[in-house]
Design an enzyme around this catalytic site. Structure first.
Site, PDB file in Angstrom:
ATOM      1  N   ASP A   1       0.827  -1.221   0.000  1.00  0.00           N
ATOM      2  CA  ASP A   1       0.000   0.000   0.000  1.00  0.00           C
ATOM      3  C   ASP A   1       0.859   1.269   0.000  1.00  0.00           C
ATOM      4  OD1 ASP A   1      -2.310   1.474   0.016  1.00  0.00           O
ATOM      5  OD2 ASP A   1      -2.605   1.338   2.177  1.00  0.00           O
TER       6      ASP A   1
ATOM      7  N   HIS B   1       2.859   3.805  -8.881  1.00  0.00           N
ATOM      8  CA  HIS B   1       2.717   2.385  -9.212  1.00  0.00           C
ATOM      9  C   HIS B   1       3.988   1.872  -9.902  1.00  0.00           C
ATOM     10  CE1 HIS B   1      -1.278   2.214  -7.739  1.00  0.00           C
ATOM     11  NE2 HIS B   1      -1.785   3.046  -8.637  1.00  0.00           N
TER      12      HIS B   1
ATOM     13  N   LEU C   1      11.175 -20.512  -5.587  1.00  0.00           N
ATOM     14  CA  LEU C   1      10.257 -19.584  -4.917  1.00  0.00           C
ATOM     15  C   LEU C   1       8.947 -19.574  -5.693  1.00  0.00           C
ATOM     16  CD1 LEU C   1       9.452 -17.058  -3.161  1.00  0.00           C
ATOM     17  CD2 LEU C   1      10.588 -15.651  -4.873  1.00  0.00           C
TER      18      LEU C   1
HETATM   19  C1  FPP Z   1      -1.828   0.053  -3.423  1.00  0.00           C
HETATM   20  O1  FPP Z   1      -1.396   1.397  -3.350  1.00  0.00           O
HETATM   21  C2  FPP Z   1      -1.239  -0.591  -4.563  1.00  0.00           C
HETATM   22  C3  FPP Z   1      -1.925  -1.145  -5.607  1.00  0.00           C
HETATM   23  C4  FPP Z   1      -3.412  -1.135  -5.682  1.00  0.00           C
HETATM   24  C5  FPP Z   1      -1.238  -1.736  -6.750  1.00  0.00           C
HETATM   25  C6  FPP Z   1       0.019  -2.483  -6.455  1.00  0.00           C
HETATM   26  C7  FPP Z   1       0.779  -2.612  -7.716  1.00  0.00           C
HETATM   27  C8  FPP Z   1       2.121  -2.566  -7.845  1.00  0.00           C
HETATM   28  C9  FPP Z   1       3.049  -2.549  -6.696  1.00  0.00           C
HETATM   29  C10 FPP Z   1       2.741  -2.557  -9.190  1.00  0.00           C
HETATM   30  C11 FPP Z   1       2.399  -3.708 -10.054  1.00  0.00           C
HETATM   31  C12 FPP Z   1       2.759  -4.996  -9.448  1.00  0.00           C
HETATM   32  C13 FPP Z   1       3.126  -6.090 -10.112  1.00  0.00           C
HETATM   33  C14 FPP Z   1       3.426  -7.312  -9.338  1.00  0.00           C
HETATM   34  C15 FPP Z   1       3.294  -6.141 -11.574  1.00  0.00           C
HETATM   35  P1  FPP Z   1      -2.475   2.561  -3.477  1.00  0.00           P
HETATM   36  O2  FPP Z   1      -2.555   2.959  -4.902  1.00  0.00           O
HETATM   37  O3  FPP Z   1      -3.752   2.123  -2.852  1.00  0.00           O
HETATM   38  O4  FPP Z   1      -1.791   3.698  -2.637  1.00  0.00           O
HETATM   39  P2  FPP Z   1      -2.510   4.839  -1.808  1.00  0.00           P
HETATM   40  O5  FPP Z   1      -3.072   4.197  -0.565  1.00  0.00           O
HETATM   41  O6  FPP Z   1      -1.375   5.763  -1.505  1.00  0.00           O
HETATM   42  O7  FPP Z   1      -3.555   5.454  -2.679  1.00  0.00           O
END
Ligand code: FPP
Length: 224
Positions: A12, A29, A122
């Protein structure tokens, strides 16, 4: 010392990081994907067998279309450019969640799973369009359909994590303390670490600190 086979992570804070440092959630992201690669390296280094990453929840569909599109394009790029590298490193990729994405992304995910199926170093479980409540409901429906007794052992057999040990460690970055419909059944006895840092700022050293702390915890599983 506590054994450690499985770490699950709620990654997050990408959006907030992106807005703070690059004035764009999507940039967060992209940066988050770099952290994914770093954490995979450290997971291998620690000889941990399973890493589950919450990449897209069933609730994330509520986000703006543009952000969803960007997330999926990142994932496509990742699969196209990294799958051979993962395969060469003997890493298995498995999706947990329901694969109802574009034909292109579904195909890439299926191909990645097929290609890496036999790998043993893994296993990375990518939780995509994943929701724990719906996973449990689907498992219960299968139990009912097959006329099986409802007990822990039988229900576990129908979860998407059926061959995977429960995570001993669950990490959530981003300074938020909730589980957001992630592995609710499987995390019944997980040691939960809420990390203040946003996911793109989370370093290998932070991960190592959590593992070190976990190893010192007295785990009772309800006993004394
Ligand atoms: C949450 O942060 C994160 C996500 C919903 C997406 C996670 C994706 C990645 C780390 C990149 C892609 C991953 C792979 C494995 C290809 P948020 O956007 O909710 O953050 P916020 O709480 O600050 O809004």
């Amino acid at each position: 010392m506590n054994p450690l086979k499985h770490v699950a992570i709620i990654m997050d804070g990408n959006g907030r990081w992106g807005l703070k440092y690059k004035k764009s959630r999507n940039a967060g992201h992209r940066a988050g994907l770099n952290t994914v690669e770093k954490i995979i390296k450290e997971t291998i280094n620690q000889k941990i067998k399973y890493l589950t990453l919450y990449a897209f929840s069933t609730e994330n569909w509520k986000r703006p279309r543009k952000e969803i599109k960007y997330l999926f394009s990142l994932l496509e790029d990742f699969l196209i450019t990294k799958i051979d590298e993962l395969n060469n490193q003997n890493i298995k990729l498995k999706v947990i969640g329901i694969k109802n994405f574009s034909t292109k992304l579904n195909k890439l995910l299926n191909l990645a799973e097929k290609k890496t199926f036999k790998n043993t170093k893994l296993q990375i479980n990518l939780a995509l369009n994943y929701g724990s409540k719906s996973e449990i409901i689907i498992a219960l429906k299968k139990l009912k359909k097959n006329n099986q007794i409802i007990n822990e052992q039988n229900l576990t057999k129908y979860l998407q994590t059926k061959d995977i040990p429960d995570p001993e460690i669950l990490i959530r970055t981003g300074n938020t303390q909730r589980l957001s419909n992630f592995l609710l059944w499987q995390a019944a006895y997980s040691e939960i670490f809420f990390e203040k840092k946003l996911w793109p700022s989370f370093e290998r050293s932070d991960f190592k600190k959590i593992i070190k702390k976990y190893k010192t915890i007295k785990r009772n599983f309800g006993s004394i």
